[in-house]
Scaffold this motif. Structure first.
Motif, PDB file in Angstrom:
ATOM      1  N   ILE B 470       0.854  -1.185   0.000  1.00  0.00           N
ATOM      2  CA  ILE B 470       0.000   0.000   0.000  1.00  0.00           C
ATOM      3  C   ILE B 470       0.893   1.239   0.000  1.00  0.00           C
ATOM      4  O   ILE B 470       1.797   1.363   0.832  1.00  0.00           O
ATOM      5  N   LEU B 472       0.618   5.267   0.062  1.00  0.00           N
ATOM      6  CA  LEU B 472      -0.264   6.402   0.286  1.00  0.00           C
ATOM      7  C   LEU B 472       0.581   7.664   0.256  1.00  0.00           C
ATOM      8  O   LEU B 472       1.663   7.705   0.829  1.00  0.00           O
ATOM      9  N   SER B 473       0.061   8.631  -0.441  1.00  0.00           N
ATOM     10  CA  SER B 473       0.848   9.856  -0.537  1.00  0.00           C
ATOM     11  C   SER B 473      -0.067  11.075  -0.484  1.00  0.00           C
ATOM     12  O   SER B 473      -1.100  11.110  -1.161  1.00  0.00           O
ATOM     13  N   THR B 503      -3.920  13.744  -3.230  1.00  0.00           N
ATOM     14  CA  THR B 503      -3.463  12.437  -2.764  1.00  0.00           C
ATOM     15  C   THR B 503      -3.204  11.500  -3.933  1.00  0.00           C
ATOM     16  O   THR B 503      -3.910  11.553  -4.959  1.00  0.00           O
ATOM     17  N   ASP B 505      -2.584   7.451  -4.332  1.00  0.00           N
ATOM     18  CA  ASP B 505      -2.572   6.185  -3.571  1.00  0.00           C
ATOM     19  C   ASP B 505      -2.585   5.006  -4.509  1.00  0.00           C
ATOM     20  O   ASP B 505      -3.235   5.051  -5.566  1.00  0.00           O
ATOM     21  N   GLN B 665      10.230   2.849   8.988  1.00  0.00           N
ATOM     22  CA  GLN B 665      10.106   1.787   8.001  1.00  0.00           C
ATOM     23  C   GLN B 665       8.982   2.067   7.013  1.00  0.00           C
ATOM     24  O   GLN B 665       9.029   1.677   5.856  1.00  0.00           O
ATOM     25  N   LEU B 698       3.239   7.177   3.032  1.00  0.00           N
ATOM     26  CA  LEU B 698       3.135   6.028   3.927  1.00  0.00           C
ATOM     27  C   LEU B 698       3.206   4.771   3.069  1.00  0.00           C
ATOM     28  O   LEU B 698       2.527   4.681   2.052  1.00  0.00           O
ATOM     29  N   THR B 700       3.164   0.549   3.479  1.00  0.00           N
ATOM     30  CA  THR B 700       3.091  -0.630   4.322  1.00  0.00           C
ATOM     31  C   THR B 700       2.762  -1.838   3.458  1.00  0.00           C
ATOM     32  O   THR B 700       2.312  -1.670   2.315  1.00  0.00           O
ATOM     33  N   PHE B 702       1.358  -6.084   3.492  1.00  0.00           N
ATOM     34  CA  PHE B 702       0.853  -7.287   4.138  1.00  0.00           C
ATOM     35  C   PHE B 702       1.311  -8.476   3.324  1.00  0.00           C
ATOM     36  O   PHE B 702       1.475  -8.375   2.118  1.00  0.00           O
TER      37      PHE B 702
END
Lengths: 258, 705
Positions: B470, B472-473, B503, B505, B665, B698, B700, B702
């Motif tokens: 993911i 995100l900006s 944004t 994303d 991170q 951001l 991240t 999974f």
């Protein structure tokens, strides 16, 4: 849809992302740890218990066998004791009977011993007198034998002298060999007859002596002496035979020379 | 009167306190490893432990003998494991072992179990430096009386202990410093009026000699079990200091050592020799009781673990670490599995597989942990991994994809491997305890799926895994637009210069295995100023890569560009691009080159325009926190459709340069320059869109296993 909220949602939700995470030191982990340890302990106890149970069962079985063995042995012991008691009773009875018999036998034995002792004394007396008698007889015969032997010796010596003279004469008179031989033959036959007679007398005397010795039973010394005399006589006899042989040899030589 | 002088001299000699040398004979064993055989038949002739017992009992016939064991006796023999060390404790009890030093292998059966075994057993478990809450768990020392002389034995275990995770969680056990432990023990012994002190040690020889020099009160050190090396890499069996005090080493395990001592003012070694185990006829109740006991253990073991778990179907299977590694990957669905070098002893299994086979072959009973390490962590572990047995990583690749430094990979390994990894990486690594060890896992498998009996394990790499990345900006945008007269901005692009916030994303949903990779990427680039939509792009991309080679891979891409919010007249212009080509991936540079078409499919609809696609990605990390990215996406269309003439041929190119500063991170600040150019060939019309964006990013991810 509320767009700002949507945008915020897009930002916030991913930022709340967390990794797969489990705190090993949490309370749940402690409980699981205890569970793990207790489970292992349980398995250990169960296994040890089953081992010990089996050993117990084996020991109980062993004890039961030993108990049965013990009871058997106790019964055997009791039987043996009873048998031993009855045997003892019997043995005592036998012992008393034997004792009684022994007393009776003792009495009888002592009576018999006394009788035998008396008999023995009588026998001793009888035998003693017989021995004395035999000893006197032996002495007498020895004396006669000695005289006879003396006479024979003298005669023998004389004959030997005569023979030697004759032999000298024979030496001197070779021409009369036949007569001489003949005379020598006569002499020889005479000697032989005497020797035989002496031998027979010796044997008779030996028999008498042996008989006397047998009767007396205690004349071994006398026997030895008689034996010694006999051996001397035998030696003399052997010497006589040798002289006879010599004479025969001389005779044969003279015949040969002739 | 003539006897007076000798009597006086004898009295003087006696009251001088120095008796003439009195002897002590010690029998020493070490590293027995619980090595009972499982067979009962002929055991008195073949079982090494029974032969050793006969040797020790035979030695006892020579006179009064003290038997000491130096540790590592309770593990890993199969009967010892099955009985949780009880069989070994029975051995010690029947052989009249006075004491045993608790060592690293002994702790594998657990402190709790050792404490339990100690109860009611005359053999003393000893360790002065293994403590719990500051107090020794086992006896730190003991005193033995020999001919009216009191001799103390102090015990020091090796530092190399690893407790099972369960006991670690509960007991907080630790190894204390040996010097401190010795000082405490010696000070306690001062009150005990002992005449001599000996040390039982599992430490290395250089440490033993140093202790002997430092503590003059120690008359003799007897060392074995975990003592891994001697002086100058040579194992020593006897070394003496200048004052005559000695260090005795017991390194051999298939027999016993006989140590004869003279106890005068000090301890003098009069003889020290090794006796190999030998067959002796031993009669008497203690020995026969022990034989009876060990026979029961063996019979129970065979009865409980002799059952057939599975059949091989006529083929011979080699049960080895490779199979176990693959089993762990299958059972716990991890990408990588790691075992220690001697975790599994190879065993040929013909036809029937019994549980006893597993017990014989598996040499570790630590539980299996599951944890994640990043690609960079795994690369850092390479020197350590070379000493282990690893499955799932081949030539720096996992499932045929290069290790990505930032991506996490799932790992299954035993607790001991995890501890070593954590020690090497020097960080706390979260983990999940499966509470199953290798034996439990193998047992479960043989009763069920029988993965251990498979011929090949390629399917593990062909398992599909999914990741979601993911991005995100939020950014500040300064847009400068140049447009020639008559040019139309492409769908979703700005038509005038502006400054505002927005944004960008993206989520990459990736489903992949060793051969196939599908990436679904919804993308939104949305900027709005008041009611004006500056960027209103909603893009969905589906890429399929065929992972034939790590460098060159065929791909197919479907991309649909549309708008987030419908534009004027409720239109939702939508363009579709279909391309196929080759994916070239390097460490820093990745690119795609393909051919396909673009087609306006909605608002308006247009003909397909065929062309070539070129995509380039460059990522360079430097100075730990900075990352430079260059992304170029171009489509050169050469339309042959004549229906809509003005749309014949165009060039579309997007270039993005960005510099990111990562302060965590997942978060960072980026400065990006986006440049977009659209050129209509026929009309020579151009559209250029240039943006400089400063954004808060951001990122991240999974992993769905």
């Amino acid at each position: 849809m509320n767009k700002p909220l949507f945008l915020i949602f897009l930002f916030v939700v991913p930022s709340c992302a967390t990794y797969i995470h489990a705190d090993g030191r949490g309370e749940i982990e402690k409980i699981k740890s205890q569970n793990h340890i207790i489970r292992n302990r349980l398995i250990l106890i169960e296994r040890r218990n089953s081992i010990v149970e089996e050993e117990n069962i084996a020991r109980i079985r062993e004890i039961q066998e030993k108990q049965a063995q013990y009871e058997n042995l106790a019964a055997e012991k009791k039987a043996l004791l009873e048998k031993s008691a009855s045997d003892m009773h019997l043995m005592n009875e036998k012992y008393r009977n034997l004792e009684e018999k022994s007393r009776i036998l003792e009495k009888e034995s002592s009576r018999k011993i006394q009788d035998m002792a008396l008999l023995n004394r009588n026998l001793e007396g009888t035998l003693g007198s017989k021995i004395l008698m035999l000893n006197e007889e032996i002495k007498k015969r020895e004396l006669n034998f000695g005289n006879e032997m003396e006479r024979i010796k003298k005669e023998h010596a004389r004959n030997v002298y005569e023979l030697s003279i004759k032999a000298e004469e024979l030496k001197k008179t070779i021409s009369n060999d036949d007569d001489i031989i003949h005379s020598l033959d006569l002499d020889l036959s005479e000697l032989s007859g005497r020797i035989k007679k002496l031998s027979g007398e010796l044997m008779n005397k030996n028999d008498i002596i042996r008989g006397l010795i047998d009767l007396s039973g205690a004349g071994k010394d006398r026997e030895e002496e008689l034996r010694r005399l006999l051996s001397e006589k035998e030696k003399e006899l052997i010497e006589s035979k040798k002289r006879k042989d010599i004479i025969e040899m001389e005779k044969s030589l003279k015949k040969g020379d002739k | 009167m003539r006897y007076a002088l000798p009597i006086v001299l004898a009295a003087l000699f006696y009251f001088n306190g120095e008796l003439a040398g009195s002897d002590l004979r010690i029998v020493i064993t070490s590293n027995l490893k619980g090595g009972f055989l499982s067979e009962v038949e002929g055991q008195e002739d073949k079982d090494p432990m029974l032969l050793l017992g006969q040797t020790i009992l035979n030695e006892r016939k020579t006179g009064d003998v003290l038997y000491i064991d130096l540790g590592n006796s309770f593990y890993p023999g199969i009967i010892a494991k099955y009985s949780f060390g009880s069989a070994v404790m029975d051995f010690f009890r029947h052989m009249n072992c006075a004491m045993t030093l608790v060592s690293s292998a002994d702790l594998r059966i657990g402190i709790n179990t050792l404490e339990f075994l100690q109860k009611g057993n005359p053999t003393l478990l000893m360790s002065g430096n293994l403590t719990r809450n500051g107090s020794p768990i086992f006896a730190p020392y003991t005193i033995h009386t020999v001919r009216d002389k009191r001799i103390a034995f102090i015990a020091l275990s090796s530092r190399n202990i690893l407790l099972d995770i369960a006991e670690k969680n509960l007991y907080q056990a630790r190894m204390e410093d040996e010097i401190l432990t010795l000082k405490n023990a010696l000070s306690l012994l001062k009150k005990e009026a002992v005449s001599h002190i000996m040390l039982l040690s599992g430490l290395d020889d250089d440490i033993n000699l140093a202790l002997l020099k430092e503590f003059s009160g120690i008359g003799l050190i007897i060392s074995g079990s975990d003592n891994s090396g001697g002086i100058f890499n040579k194992k020593i069996e006897r070394a003496e200091l200048y004052d005559g005090r000695a260090v005795i080493g017991a390194s051999r395990s298939s027999g016993c050592y006989i140590l004869d001592l003279e106890l005068g003012s000090g301890i003098k070694v009069s003889d020290y020799r090794y006796i190999p185990s030998k067959r002796y006829r031993i009669e008497g109740s203690p020995y026969r009781d022990f034989i009876s006991r060990i026979t029961r253990w063996k019979e129970h073991f065979v009865s409980e673990h002799g059952k057939v778990l599975a059949v091989t179907g006529g083929k011979t299977i080699v049960f080895n670490d490779e199979r176990v590694l693959n089993l762990l990957r299958d059972r716990f669905n991890t990408e990588i599995s790691i075992l220690g070098d001697n975790a599994v002893t190879p065993l040929n299994l013909d036809e029937k597989i019994r549980e006893s086979d597993l017990l014989f072959s598996i040499n570790t009973n630590y539980p299996v942990f599951i944890y994640r390490l990043s690609g960079s962590d795994i690369m850092q572990m390479q020197p350590l991994l070379k000493t282990f047995r690893v499955s799932g990583v081949t030539d720096g690749k996992v499932q045929n994809y290069n290790l990505a430094p930032g991506r996490f990979y799932s790992i299954a390994s035993t607790q001991s491997i995890y501890d070593e990894t954590q020690y090497l990486l020097k960080k706390d690594i979260p983990f999940v305890n499966t509470w199953m060890n290798i034996h439990d896992t193998a047992l479960e498998d043989l009763k069920g799926k029988k993965v251990l009996l498979l011929n090949g394990y390629g399917y593990l790499d062909r398992r599909f895994r999914a990741t979601a990345d993911i991005f995100l900006s939020g950014f500040f945008n300064n847009t400068s637009v140049e447009m020639s007269y008559g040019a139309k901005p492409p769908a979703g692009s700005a038509d005038k210069s502006l400054k505002h916030l927005g944004t960008e994303d993206r989520i990459d949903f990736t489903v992949y295995n060793s051969l196939h990779q599908f990436i679904l990427t919804p993308y939104i680039f949305y900027e709005k100023e008041n009611d004006t939509y500056i960027h209103n792009l909603l893009r969905g991309t589906l890429v399929y890569n065929l992972n034939l080679d790590h460098m060159v891979k065929p791909y197919h891409k479907s991309q649909a560009d549309s708008v987030v919010i419908s534009v004027a007249d409720n239109r939702r212009p939508t363009t579709l691009r279909e391309t196929a080509g080759v994916n070239i991936a390097g460490t820093i540079v990745k690119g795609k080159a393909g051919a396909g078409f673009e087609k306006e499919v909605h608002d308006p609809q247009g003909p397909p325009v065929y062309g070539f696609e070129t995509i380039l990605n460059v990522e360079v990390k430097f100075l730990s926190y900075f990352t430079y990215n260059l992304n170029i996406d171009s489509f050169m269309a050469y339309s042959t459709v004549k229906i809509v003439l003005e749309e014949k041929g165009y060039r579309r190119i997007e270039v993005e340069n960005s510099m990111t500063f990562k302060f965590s991170q997942s978060a960072g600040i980026a400065v990006k320059h986006k440049w977009f150019r659209y050129y209509y060939i026929r009309k020579n019309d151009k559209y250029t869109n240039s943006q400089v964006i400063a954004s808060f990013d951001l990122k991240t991810d999974f992993k769905i296993y």
